[in-house]
Design an enzyme around this catalytic site. Structure first.
Site, PDB file in Angstrom:
ATOM      1  NE  ARG A 116      -4.105   0.763   1.581  1.00 16.71           N
ATOM      2  CZ  ARG A 116      -5.298   0.769   1.691  1.00 16.71           C
ATOM      3  NH1 ARG A 116      -5.869   1.280   2.907  1.00 16.71           N
ATOM      4  NH2 ARG A 116      -6.022  -0.295   1.213  1.00 16.71           N
ATOM      5  CG  HIS A 143      -8.113  -0.058  -3.385  1.00 11.30           C
ATOM      6  ND1 HIS A 143      -6.826  -0.974  -3.632  1.00 11.30           N
ATOM      7  CD2 HIS A 143      -8.123   0.561  -2.739  1.00 11.30           C
ATOM      8  CE1 HIS A 143      -7.620  -0.753  -2.551  1.00 11.30           C
ATOM      9  NE2 HIS A 143      -8.959   0.031  -1.726  1.00 11.30           N
ATOM     10  CD  GLN A 146     -12.809  -2.007  -2.361  1.00 15.11           C
ATOM     11  OE1 GLN A 146     -12.118  -1.995  -1.275  1.00 15.11           O
ATOM     12  NE2 GLN A 146     -14.162  -2.560  -2.141  1.00 15.11           N
ATOM     13  CG  ASP A 239     -13.330   6.123  -2.164  1.00 13.19           C
ATOM     14  OD1 ASP A 239     -13.555   5.853  -1.230  1.00 13.19           O
ATOM     15  OD2 ASP A 239     -12.636   6.023  -2.614  1.00 13.19           O
ATOM     16  CB  CYS A 279     -13.737   0.604  -1.247  1.00 11.92           C
ATOM     17  SG  CYS A 279     -13.448   2.662  -0.764  1.00 11.92           S
ATOM     18  NE  ARG A 307      -9.650  -5.502  -0.850  1.00 10.19           N
ATOM     19  CZ  ARG A 307      -9.075  -4.621  -0.672  1.00 10.19           C
ATOM     20  NH1 ARG A 307      -9.774  -3.240  -0.203  1.00 10.19           N
ATOM     21  NH2 ARG A 307      -7.919  -4.410  -0.433  1.00 10.19           N
TER      22      ARG A 307
HETATM   23  N1  NVA Z   1      -9.599   6.301  -1.936  1.00 13.84           N
HETATM   24  C1  NVA Z   1      -9.511   6.023  -0.954  1.00 13.84           C
HETATM   25  C2  NVA Z   1     -10.013   4.342  -0.370  1.00 13.84           C
HETATM   26  C3  NVA Z   1      -9.425   4.208   0.974  1.00 13.84           C
HETATM   27  C4  NVA Z   1      -9.453   2.740   0.951  1.00 13.84           C
HETATM   28  C5  NVA Z   1      -8.241   6.065  -0.774  1.00 13.84           C
HETATM   29  O1  NVA Z   1      -7.141   6.743  -1.227  1.00 13.84           O
HETATM   30  O2  NVA Z   1      -8.318   6.590   0.820  1.00 13.84           O
HETATM   31  N1   CP Z   2     -11.514  -0.366   1.069  1.00 16.42           N
HETATM   32  C1   CP Z   2     -10.687  -0.518   1.713  1.00 16.42           C
HETATM   33  O1   CP Z   2      -9.247  -1.005   1.228  1.00 16.42           O
HETATM   34  O2   CP Z   2      -9.934  -0.454   2.915  1.00 16.42           O
HETATM   35  P1   CP Z   2      -8.510  -0.207   4.203  1.00 16.42           P
HETATM   36  O3   CP Z   2      -8.331   1.459   3.605  1.00 16.42           O
HETATM   37  O4   CP Z   2      -9.500  -0.383   5.225  1.00 16.42           O
HETATM   38  O5   CP Z   2      -7.379  -1.371   3.445  1.00 16.42           O
END
Ligand code: NVA
Ligand code: CP
Length: 326
Positions: A116, A143, A146, A239, A279, A307
């Site tokens: 990540r 992502h 997701q 989102d 998500c 997931r």
């Molecule tokens: N678009 C959001 C997704 C979180 C799972 C982010 O990047 O924070």
């Molecule tokens: N949807 C998702 O990726 O959640 P987290 O940020 O909790 O991993």
């Protein structure tokens, strides 16, 4: 993405499968979804299947996570694998060790890395220097895990993906939006990106999606939010307005998206049988109200569970592990 390895320790040359964006699994989406459904059916809540025994997954987090962290760890352990979790700042990466050196070292211990990352450049750099598969657990551009879970959830619910009309409402330039935009044409879904003008998909992503839609005979378009924009839509997706890394723009974003909250009224503009996806984490009162996320049209809890199943199938795919037929 199949990469030829150049690390001399990995000679003779072989290939490995990285999943940095959704297009890296373009050809294997149907198999991954089928395997995920098989695993879900076979294992249920407490079942195990010892097909990944002897394999270790490493996970590096530069950003917070609940779902990604727990679903990858629990899922890989259900398959008999081991997992090592690294928060970047607790590793030497946090003290300046290079991504290049980290990649070479971790490749000696692990069988795959879930990363990540803040930036897609660092993601690509880790993949370039690793001799093992790297799977994105999100970066600033995409992502993919997701969106694989979203596809699985829709396939379970509707029994098909082909012909579904999807509207993504909100920040259409974020990671989830981009992966969904690219995935939709691959699986025969029409997609409409519904956002304020300053938050439309990045031009490069849009161009690629347009090309994919033309090849696959699906529709894509982009517009602002209105009753008409959701007419005939089977799936409403949203989102956060403020993704991780966008916090300095919080106030401007909340103002720009003020009319983009998914309420029961907005849901009523879509098909009566339409479903809602997010998500998570959700920011109630901003991109969605609580009664929609917890209401009868919401699939968000299945989506979160999925997931795990889809990532188990994805890990099997990149590691060359065979999921038994149900
Ligand atoms: N678009 C959001 C997704 C979180 C799972 C982010 O990047 O924070
Ligand atoms: N949807 C998702 O990726 O959640 P987290 O940020 O909790 O991993």
């Amino acid at each position: 993405m199949k990469q030829a390895l150049i690390d001399p320790v990995s000679q003779p040359l072989e290939t490995k499968k990285d999943v940095l964006g959704i297009l890296d699994v373009a050809d294997s989406i149907p198999k991954i979804l089928d395997d995920a459904l098989t695993l879900k059916r076979l294992l249920g809540k407490n079942g195990r299947l010892d097909i990944a025994s002897g394999h270790t997954l490493g996970m590096i987090f530069e950003k917070n996570s609940t779902r990604t962290r727990v679903s990858f760890e629990v899922g890989f352990k259900k398959l008999g694998g081991e997992v090592v979790v690294m928060c970047k700042n607790e590793t030497q990466l946090g003290r300046g060790e290079s991504v290049h050196d980290t990649a070479k070292v971790l490749s000696r211990y692990l069988d795959a890395i879930m990363y990540r990352a803040h930036s897609s450049e660092t993601m690509a750099e880790l993949a370039r220097h690793s001799s093992i598969p790297v799977i994105s657990g999100l970066d600033d551009k995409e992502h993919p895990c997701q969106v694989l879970a979203d596809l699985l959830t829709l396939k379970e619910h509707f029994g098909r993906l082909d012909g579904l009309k999807v509207a993504y409402v909100g920040d259409a330039a974020n990671n989830v939006a981009h992966s969904l935009l690219l995935a939709a044409p691959l699986v025969g879904m029409d997609i409409r990106m519904v956002s304020p003008p300053d938050y439309r998909p990045e031009p490069g992503m849009w161009k690629t999606a347009e090309m994919l839609a033309a090849v696959n005979g699906t529709d894509i378009d982009q517009t602002g939010l209105s009753h008409e924009a959701l007419s005939g839509v089977h799936v409403v997706v949203t989102d956060t307005w403020v993704s991780m890394g966008d916090e300095t723009e919080q106030a401007a974003r909340v103002a720009a998206f003020a009319d983009y909250t998914i309420t029961p009224e907005v849901m009523s503009w879509a098909e009566p049988s339409a479903v809602f996806l997010h998500c998570l984490p959700a920011h109630y009162g901003e991109e969605v109200v609580e009664s929609v996320a917890h209401g009868p049209q919401s699939l968000v809890w299945d989506e979160a569970e999925n997931r795990m199943w889809v990532q188990m199938a994805l890990l099997c795919d990149v590691l060359g592990l065979t999921v038994p037929r149900a």
